[in-house]
Each structure stands twice: as structure tokens, then as C-alpha cells.
Design a protein around this motif. Sequence first.
Motif, PDB file in Angstrom:
ATOM      1  N   LYS A 284      -2.548  -1.951   5.858  1.00  0.00           N
ATOM      2  CA  LYS A 284      -1.219  -1.736   5.356  1.00  0.00           C
ATOM      3  C   LYS A 284      -0.944  -0.228   5.413  1.00  0.00           C
ATOM      4  CE  LYS A 284      -1.348  -5.239   1.519  1.00  0.00           C
ATOM      5  NZ  LYS A 284      -2.532  -5.902   2.035  1.00  0.00           N
TER       6      LYS A 284
ATOM      7  N   ILE B 274       3.831   2.772   3.480  1.00  0.00           N
ATOM      8  CA  ILE B 274       4.852   2.224   2.592  1.00  0.00           C
ATOM      9  C   ILE B 274       4.556   1.016   1.854  1.00  0.00           C
ATOM     10  CG2 ILE B 274       7.219   1.354   2.765  1.00  0.00           C
ATOM     11  CD1 ILE B 274       7.972   3.624   4.802  1.00  0.00           C
ATOM     12  N   GLN B 275       3.796   0.062   2.657  1.00  0.00           N
ATOM     13  CA  GLN B 275       3.290  -1.310   2.272  1.00  0.00           C
ATOM     14  C   GLN B 275       2.294  -0.872   0.861  1.00  0.00           C
ATOM     15  OE1 GLN B 275       1.901  -2.550   5.928  1.00  0.00           O
ATOM     16  NE2 GLN B 275       3.395  -3.944   6.124  1.00  0.00           N
TER      17      GLN B 275
ATOM     18  N   ASN C   8       5.851  -2.820 -11.756  1.00  0.00           N
ATOM     19  CA  ASN C   8       7.181  -3.080 -12.042  1.00  0.00           C
ATOM     20  C   ASN C   8       7.886  -2.783 -13.411  1.00  0.00           C
ATOM     21  OD1 ASN C   8       9.739  -3.668 -10.907  1.00  0.00           O
ATOM     22  ND2 ASN C   8       9.613  -5.482 -12.194  1.00  0.00           N
TER      23      ASN C   8
ATOM     24  N   TYR D  12       4.024  -0.121  -6.902  1.00  0.00           N
ATOM     25  CA  TYR D  12       4.991  -0.461  -7.432  1.00  0.00           C
ATOM     26  C   TYR D  12       5.402  -1.726  -8.084  1.00  0.00           C
ATOM     27  CZ  TYR D  12       6.566   4.439  -6.420  1.00  0.00           C
ATOM     28  OH  TYR D  12       6.968   5.895  -6.697  1.00  0.00           O
ATOM     29  N   GLU D  13       5.190  -2.799  -7.094  1.00  0.00           N
ATOM     30  CA  GLU D  13       5.028  -4.019  -7.639  1.00  0.00           C
ATOM     31  C   GLU D  13       4.240  -4.467  -8.714  1.00  0.00           C
ATOM     32  OE1 GLU D  13       4.636  -6.558  -4.118  1.00  0.00           O
ATOM     33  OE2 GLU D  13       6.456  -5.797  -3.126  1.00  0.00           O
TER      34      GLU D  13
ATOM     35  N   HIS E   5       2.264   1.652  -1.073  1.00  0.00           N
ATOM     36  CA  HIS E   5       3.087   2.284  -2.150  1.00  0.00           C
ATOM     37  C   HIS E   5       3.923   0.874  -2.912  1.00  0.00           C
ATOM     38  CE1 HIS E   5       3.076   6.866  -1.986  1.00  0.00           C
ATOM     39  NE2 HIS E   5       1.806   6.217  -1.385  1.00  0.00           N
ATOM     40  N   ARG E   6       4.481   0.374  -2.096  1.00  0.00           N
ATOM     41  CA  ARG E   6       5.540  -1.058  -2.568  1.00  0.00           C
ATOM     42  C   ARG E   6       4.236  -2.004  -3.298  1.00  0.00           C
ATOM     43  NH1 ARG E   6       8.820  -2.670   2.950  1.00  0.00           N
ATOM     44  NH2 ARG E   6      10.346  -0.987   2.422  1.00  0.00           N
TER      45      ARG E   6
END
Length: 120
Positions: A82, A85-86, A96, A92-93, A88-89
Amino acid sequence: MIRLSLFPKSIRTKFVHNSRKMTEAGPIYQNIQRKLTEALNPTSLEIINESHLHSHHQAMKDVTSKETHFRVSVVSEHFEGKNLIQRHRLIYELLNEEMTTSVHALSIKAKTSKEISESS
């Protein structure tokens, strides 16, 4: 108080000391720790509550929470393949709920064990 003995020895968790006393891990901190541990099975996890550094900011003027700003450093094999950005996403998911209700800022370092050993 959190019993660190409940977590695998491979997970390092730091508590931040402010100028007066060691800060206790609050419910947001504990949720972050639980969610990242369960989902990512990290070899290293460091969560630092930096809220006290930002309490004087205008945006925090009427906020009473002591858990608004965190710095997270995670080493996990789940990040293999990954990009930044992947990674971190993904975090974050996982966080959430905390990000939409109580956490104002989250600083993330997400690496694999291989990346850590190559940087040493």
C-alpha cells in the motif's frame, strides 16, 4: 489505568508526560489503541495525545475535551503493498467515528517492518 500486560509485548505504547503529571489514557485514546491493534496487528504502536499543545488555539477555545489531537505511529505488515495515501485512508476508515465526533487532528506514520529495518 490501562494494564499494558493485557497487550502483546510486541506493542509499545507511550504515555505523554505534561509538565505536571503523566496523562491518563482516556476513552478516545483507548478506542484508537483497540481499533488499530485489532485491525492491523501491529508490531509497534505508539499513540501520543498532543491535545495539550493545541488547547490555546482559537479552534479549541470552547472545547472541553482533553483528547482532540493525536500522533500515531504504526508498524504493520497490513501496509505491505500500500502506498502512503492508502495507508492513511485505512487508518482514517478505522478511526472514522473518532474523527467525526471528537478528534480534531491526527498525525500518522504508517510503515512496514521492512521499511523500519531498511531505514536503520
